[in-house]
Design a protein around this motif. Structure first.
Motif: not given
Length: 126
Positions: A33-47
């Motif tokens: 769950g933490l890994a998924r959250t970090m991926i989503v946050v990373g994709l949001g920052v990149a966007t």
């Protein structure tokens, strides 16, 4: 008694091992769950970063177009008041331009416009 103590010791170990194994599964799910959250946050920052980059690249030509358009629009057309030169004797046309009414306006409309202008320019206002 030694058998009972050994089985008691084994029981304690089994309970401890079972609790740890259950906690391990929960920890693995938490890590996923933490890994998924970090991926989503990373994709949001990149966007957001790519959108900002695109906006900055788009802004330069847009800024030039806005500046040129603003220069084309005359400031006198945006004003509500007549800013032209006055004649020696005021004509009906010039009076209607100052009051902001049509030259063929009726007495009531002229009086209302005159009152509005006088209230706006009165020295006791404000």
């Amino acid at each position: 008694m030694e058998g009972a103590a050994a089985s008691s010791e084994g029981l304690r170990y089994a309970e401890y091992a079972r609790v740890q194994a259950g906690a391990g599964k929960g920890q693995a799910e938490l890590d996923r769950g933490l890994a998924r959250t970090m991926i989503v946050v990373g994709l949001g920052v990149a966007t957001v970063a790519f959108a900002g980059r695109y906006a900055f690249r788009l802004w330069k030509p847009l800024e030039q177009a806005i500046t040129e358009t603003a220069k084309r629009i005359s400031t006198s057309s945006l004003s509500l008041y007549y800013k032209g030169g006055f004649e020696q004797k005021m004509s009906r046309r010039e009076a209607s331009l100052i009051l902001g009414v049509s030259p063929s306006a009726g007495k009531a409309k002229i009086r209302t416009a005159h009152r509005r202008i006088m209230i706006l320019n009165h020295p006791d206002k404000g």
